[in-house]
Design a protein around this motif. Structure first.
Motif, PDB file in Angstrom:
ATOM      1  N   VAL A 135      -3.076  -7.590  16.373  1.00 22.95           N
ATOM      2  CA  VAL A 135      -3.780  -9.048  15.651  1.00 22.95           C
ATOM      3  C   VAL A 135      -3.985  -8.273  14.287  1.00 22.95           C
ATOM      4  O   VAL A 135      -4.870  -6.981  14.619  1.00 22.95           O
ATOM      5  CB  VAL A 135      -5.193  -9.555  16.044  1.00 22.95           C
ATOM      6  N   VAL A 136      -3.618  -7.820  13.249  1.00 18.79           N
ATOM      7  CA  VAL A 136      -3.739  -6.783  12.007  1.00 18.79           C
ATOM      8  C   VAL A 136      -4.435  -8.608  10.889  1.00 18.79           C
ATOM      9  O   VAL A 136      -4.862  -8.996  10.718  1.00 18.79           O
ATOM     10  CB  VAL A 136      -3.119  -6.631  11.052  1.00 18.79           C
ATOM     11  N   VAL A 137      -5.844  -7.450  10.991  1.00 19.07           N
ATOM     12  CA  VAL A 137      -6.693  -8.377   9.735  1.00 19.07           C
ATOM     13  C   VAL A 137      -7.115  -8.057   8.767  1.00 19.07           C
ATOM     14  O   VAL A 137      -7.357  -6.869   8.508  1.00 19.07           O
ATOM     15  CB  VAL A 137      -9.061  -8.530  10.276  1.00 19.07           C
ATOM     16  N   VAL A 138      -6.250  -8.470   7.629  1.00 19.77           N
ATOM     17  CA  VAL A 138      -6.719  -7.808   5.995  1.00 19.77           C
ATOM     18  C   VAL A 138      -7.941  -8.528   5.553  1.00 19.77           C
ATOM     19  O   VAL A 138      -7.529 -10.352   4.938  1.00 19.77           O
ATOM     20  CB  VAL A 138      -5.618  -7.843   5.924  1.00 19.77           C
ATOM     21  N   ARG A 139      -8.632  -7.961   5.068  1.00 18.83           N
ATOM     22  CA  ARG A 139      -9.714  -8.381   4.437  1.00 18.83           C
ATOM     23  C   ARG A 139      -9.313  -8.157   2.725  1.00 18.83           C
ATOM     24  O   ARG A 139      -9.484  -7.104   1.807  1.00 18.83           O
ATOM     25  CB  ARG A 139     -10.829  -8.493   4.565  1.00 18.83           C
ATOM     26  N   PHE A 140      -9.174  -9.222   1.355  1.00 15.06           N
ATOM     27  CA  PHE A 140      -9.731  -8.974   0.258  1.00 15.06           C
ATOM     28  C   PHE A 140     -11.024 -10.022  -0.223  1.00 15.06           C
ATOM     29  O   PHE A 140     -11.722 -10.415  -0.224  1.00 15.06           O
ATOM     30  CB  PHE A 140      -8.740  -9.932  -0.307  1.00 15.06           C
ATOM     31  N   GLY A 141     -11.488  -8.632  -0.909  1.00  9.61           N
ATOM     32  CA  GLY A 141     -13.016  -8.945  -1.768  1.00  9.61           C
ATOM     33  C   GLY A 141     -13.358  -9.242  -3.139  1.00  9.61           C
ATOM     34  O   GLY A 141     -11.441  -9.409  -3.352  1.00  9.61           O
ATOM     35  N   ASP A 142     -14.098  -9.227  -3.961  1.00  8.32           N
ATOM     36  CA  ASP A 142     -14.095  -9.665  -5.338  1.00  8.32           C
ATOM     37  C   ASP A 142     -13.844  -8.288  -5.902  1.00  8.32           C
ATOM     38  O   ASP A 142     -12.683  -8.584  -7.267  1.00  8.32           O
ATOM     39  CB  ASP A 142     -15.222 -10.059  -5.106  1.00  8.32           C
ATOM     40  N   LYS A 143     -13.604  -7.838  -5.418  1.00 12.32           N
ATOM     41  CA  LYS A 143     -13.567  -6.169  -6.704  1.00 12.32           C
ATOM     42  C   LYS A 143     -12.107  -5.817  -6.151  1.00 12.32           C
ATOM     43  O   LYS A 143     -11.694  -5.315  -4.907  1.00 12.32           O
ATOM     44  CB  LYS A 143     -15.164  -5.595  -6.886  1.00 12.32           C
ATOM     45  N   TYR A 144     -11.450  -4.765  -7.737  1.00 14.64           N
ATOM     46  CA  TYR A 144     -10.489  -3.625  -7.323  1.00 14.64           C
ATOM     47  C   TYR A 144      -9.235  -4.647  -7.131  1.00 14.64           C
ATOM     48  O   TYR A 144      -9.486  -5.472  -6.662  1.00 14.64           O
ATOM     49  CB  TYR A 144     -10.688  -2.454  -6.094  1.00 14.64           C
ATOM     50  N   LYS A 145      -8.299  -3.609  -7.299  1.00 18.10           N
ATOM     51  CA  LYS A 145      -6.869  -4.466  -6.872  1.00 18.10           C
ATOM     52  C   LYS A 145      -6.565  -4.403  -5.254  1.00 18.10           C
ATOM     53  O   LYS A 145      -5.450  -4.861  -5.441  1.00 18.10           O
ATOM     54  CB  LYS A 145      -6.110  -2.526  -7.809  1.00 18.10           C
ATOM     55  N   GLN A 146      -7.052  -3.379  -5.155  1.00 17.43           N
ATOM     56  CA  GLN A 146      -6.835  -3.310  -3.614  1.00 17.43           C
ATOM     57  C   GLN A 146      -4.944  -3.715  -2.887  1.00 17.43           C
ATOM     58  O   GLN A 146      -5.091  -4.671  -1.494  1.00 17.43           O
ATOM     59  CB  GLN A 146      -7.401  -5.164  -2.458  1.00 17.43           C
ATOM     60  N   TRP A 147      -4.393  -2.917  -3.205  1.00 18.54           N
ATOM     61  CA  TRP A 147      -2.846  -3.420  -3.590  1.00 18.54           C
ATOM     62  C   TRP A 147      -2.293  -2.079  -1.651  1.00 18.54           C
ATOM     63  O   TRP A 147      -1.677  -2.656  -0.984  1.00 18.54           O
ATOM     64  CB  TRP A 147      -2.577  -1.976  -4.121  1.00 18.54           C
ATOM     65  N   ASN A 148      -3.547  -1.667  -1.116  1.00 19.53           N
ATOM     66  CA  ASN A 148      -3.467  -0.941  -0.149  1.00 19.53           C
ATOM     67  C   ASN A 148      -3.236  -2.048   1.202  1.00 19.53           C
ATOM     68  O   ASN A 148      -2.810  -1.783   1.527  1.00 19.53           O
ATOM     69  CB  ASN A 148      -4.831   0.075   0.062  1.00 19.53           C
ATOM     70  N   GLU A 156      -1.408   4.768  -2.161  1.00 16.85           N
ATOM     71  CA  GLU A 156      -1.314   4.269  -1.089  1.00 16.85           C
ATOM     72  C   GLU A 156      -0.045   3.193  -0.995  1.00 16.85           C
ATOM     73  O   GLU A 156       1.176   4.026   0.262  1.00 16.85           O
ATOM     74  CB  GLU A 156      -1.747   3.613   0.030  1.00 16.85           C
ATOM     75  N   VAL A 157       0.843   3.192  -1.702  1.00 18.72           N
ATOM     76  CA  VAL A 157       1.836   2.415  -2.325  1.00 18.72           C
ATOM     77  C   VAL A 157       2.658   3.409  -2.421  1.00 18.72           C
ATOM     78  O   VAL A 157       4.385   3.976  -1.890  1.00 18.72           O
ATOM     79  CB  VAL A 157       1.910   1.011  -3.326  1.00 18.72           C
ATOM     80  N   ASP A 158       2.308   4.302  -3.920  1.00 13.63           N
ATOM     81  CA  ASP A 158       3.331   5.526  -3.917  1.00 13.63           C
ATOM     82  C   ASP A 158       3.350   6.773  -2.824  1.00 13.63           C
ATOM     83  O   ASP A 158       4.881   7.674  -2.834  1.00 13.63           O
ATOM     84  CB  ASP A 158       2.824   6.630  -5.204  1.00 13.63           C
ATOM     85  N   ALA A 159       2.298   7.025  -1.870  1.00 14.64           N
ATOM     86  CA  ALA A 159       2.140   7.743  -0.874  1.00 14.64           C
ATOM     87  C   ALA A 159       3.471   7.618  -0.140  1.00 14.64           C
ATOM     88  O   ALA A 159       4.223   8.170   0.630  1.00 14.64           O
ATOM     89  CB  ALA A 159       1.314   8.012  -0.049  1.00 14.64           C
ATOM     90  N   ALA A 160       4.055   6.312   0.488  1.00 18.42           N
ATOM     91  CA  ALA A 160       5.644   5.432   1.072  1.00 18.42           C
ATOM     92  C   ALA A 160       6.901   5.552   0.582  1.00 18.42           C
ATOM     93  O   ALA A 160       7.622   5.256   0.783  1.00 18.42           O
ATOM     94  CB  ALA A 160       5.149   3.796   1.523  1.00 18.42           C
ATOM     95  N   ALA A 161       6.721   6.108  -1.188  1.00 18.70           N
ATOM     96  CA  ALA A 161       7.639   6.060  -1.942  1.00 18.70           C
ATOM     97  C   ALA A 161       8.640   6.717  -1.979  1.00 18.70           C
ATOM     98  O   ALA A 161       8.122   8.199  -1.390  1.00 18.70           O
ATOM     99  CB  ALA A 161       7.537   5.287  -3.239  1.00 18.70           C
TER     100      ALA A 161
END
Lengths: 149, 149, 149, 149, 149, 149, 149, 149
Positions: C78-91, D120-125
């Protein structure tokens, strides 16, 4: 983009024809199981020899049909599985599970009566529809980005 | 050799208990879906919030149950799927298809009445049995090479 | 059944601790990325040598972190991914896509504000929750079939 | 050698057109998501029926779009993901992670401002570019070994 | 998190011992090829019978060594490949390619002289280091998030 | 490093015992098919019910044995297949092909008389030996780098 | 039957031309890396911007070339890898390992001097040849069953 | 639907020709091994140089033939394996195992005498036939749903 679509499940209404005719003009190729019920039941023994026991009669036929079914699902981008009003239709649910495990895009087609009984199958699908026309509309949208007017 | 066995399907009789008890002493670990029907139906909304529509109520629950079901099937060496006398049991057939696509060893358990309706599922199986005791005997044979006396 | 859970995403609140503490007593093992922000940013150049350009500084670090991240996701049930209120969080979204392509069971954790922006990520998930406690309840249910009272 | 390229991400500028026009004459076929924002948001409910709650409205649409997105990525040799100046664009990062897990050749396209957030995205590219013209130049080089004069 | 690390490549210096000793206390298990040069060259004919031609002498040995090498790489989370100053070391580059195709996390270890000749191998790696101590530092960071002081 | 070895093929001599005893002290676990010929032939009908026709009698047994055989091969690092002097032994060659397609390390064991007839099987192997003692020597070398004195 | 063949390795002699011309009339399509040495070295910085450090100069180029190389190997039925007299040629050995891990049919082409140094690469190959003409003869035989007169 | 069929096994009767001629008009493409026995035995040494020992003579040929065989099986939807009256035919059984592990639809063709000896191979098949004409009938049914009159 072109789509290969496998139409699995119920064989007693003309839903396949509705989808195939509706999708005329779209870049879609369709495959289906053999929908001639009698041929599908008897193909094994007709070609490979009669069996005394019904279990092996069925077994030979089901395995021969599996050559077509597996090819159809494995080649598909989208697997549409329709559940009708009658019969157990376990082969339809089996195909849905098979398609899900291969990460195929799954569309389930059924009436509102089966909603609860099909909840696990629906949960694996990317769309749940009631009418063949909706499947055509989805194929048109996926391919061309065009919504029904 | 040790076996991991997933017991899928019918939840209204004690067939799982019969197999697990019968297999005491064998090097087998068993997994099953949640077999508390009410919990299984309501788990999604109980944890993730109520839904007005039954479809989404069911959907949330079915997806949460899928975390367990997929883990169970993917970890299994052998998937046993039992079809009982009642209900549509499409989730059982879905699990069988899912297991077949992952090349799991599949054992199907059902009474003679369902033989024709389950012919496609049976055709994908390595064994078709009627009684839980036969499953125990097969596990004993597969692990230890010992046949029932 | 035991579960291996990877906790991806937001690193500025204690949501991981809440889940891990809440799950005490359950048969779950957890993995996470390195959550020390400064160490995570500088690990590459600290070990492998300084870079004049920020891009390569970041690149070295991101690749080194990827050793841990990929191991964590690939081992997970199981992978749990949490998105917070700030930042881009693209990772975080990248990890969710990575997990989805590997057919991992995905749980997404975010507040109602991000609902529309995360719709593609949520669509790939088996559950969408708002609070860490709900993740704990799901793990308890998946493992033991027990619902919150 | 011919290349199939999927163009994922930002939909508010004409970067796709620039690449497609620039690559005229190269043996490349392109696929993209539906870039009509309104259609993309509403496709689910327009075809499959309205929803009271925005979450399910979005969910139906995102899943329908996933049929196209997954087909596009799975068929691709090269996945180009562009991050623009605005919005969260989590679906772009999700696609990048999905493509990375499938071992697709990944090209990321973004301005210098996003360099740290996308590390992190760039590192996979296999390549990180700023301008669509650079993507065209890379496709020309990969296919024909010709560098820009 | 525990890591399984395969140490491939150069066999004439004590770099493996440096890494293994340096990693004492970390949750890492190491595997390596047989590093006794004479045994590695002659193992095939010593066990399976002499050959008149050197090609088949080498062939038998290389295949027998491949049982160990493939097991080591396939079981590994991280593959470290070291290129020394001497010899062709094509087996090291072969192992790196093999590991890359299996999506293993690859660390390459070599001096600055080989930088240009190893550029394709380095491009597939998640880290390029010069000293065994750096590998130890990376393992410590990946496992425990701790940077060298 | 530890090895899981599957011993497939001929069941009329004590070659398995020779290997297992010879490998005492090595970190190897062994699996084998059921080698009781009568049990292996009759297991299907003894557990699942008698059949009038020999073909289905055999079929039920062969499928039940396949549960063990596939588990054994899929779990193995090394598959040893021995061809004896008598019988067709097509199941041994089938296991070798199955193992080869799964990229298992294959060791073939046979006398010089079968060299030409087994050339395709030998061509897929990493070692071809004549005596069980050679298999033991190879396992010792692969695990510990030690050659026979 | 048609074959897709990737020609990897040495770029300073006309061995590729010899094979391609020799195979005229056979149903074979060929792919190769970019064989213009200067373009191959500088492609990254020419398109994506200059680098101060040689390592990153090389890195950008090697990754861009990898788009072509991986596509070429992944599409191939047969990968031919040639080792010439000069240079380290680690990229050739890397490609061989990559191809082997993907279970491609591997043909290695080298002179007798490199026999010992290439023994691990040769051990993974289905054929080891010295001359391009032999590769043509093999392709003719594999496709048409015709041996050289 | 079109089918790609690989015809493996016995090379001393005209069963391949019977099937290919019988299937004229069906959308099937066929592949086979090289069926010229002498060419198949000697291809390796004829192209790659003579060998003193018969084992290596055979080995070189078997590996060269494997390029064709593996391509044929991997491309196939259906693998038909025929066992004749004579010889060991271990390569046929090896191909059947290889095809089974790749989840190809397997059809086995043999006379009643071999029924017991081939029970494991038959157990992995979707159909067991005695005559080439039955294979043609199955292909016609699978493709067009038409049974023999």
């Amino acid at each position: 983009m072109a789509l290969n679509v496998y139409l699995s499940g119920e064989i007693h209404t003309d839903w396949r024809e509705q989808i195939i005719e509706g999708a005329a003009g779209l870049d879609v190729s369709f495959n289906s199981p053999v929908t001639d019920h009698a041929a599908s039941d008897d193909c094994g023994v007709r070609i490979l020899g009669a069996e005394d026991q019904k279990f092996w009669h069925d077994h030979k036929g089901a395995k021969l049909n599996a050559i077509r079914t597996r090819k159809g699902i494995e080649d598909a981008d989208v697997v549409v599985v329709r559940f009708g009003d009658k019969y157990k239709q376990w082969n339809a649910a089996f195909d849905a599970g098979y398609a899900a495990a291969l990460a195929k895009s799954l569309i389930v087609l059924h009436g509102p009566d089966h909603q609860h009984a099909l909840k696990e199958v629906d949960a694996a699908a990317l769309a749940v529809a009631e009418e063949p026309a909706q499947v055509v509309q989805m194929l048109a949208y996926v391919l061309n980005g065009v919504l029904p007017s």
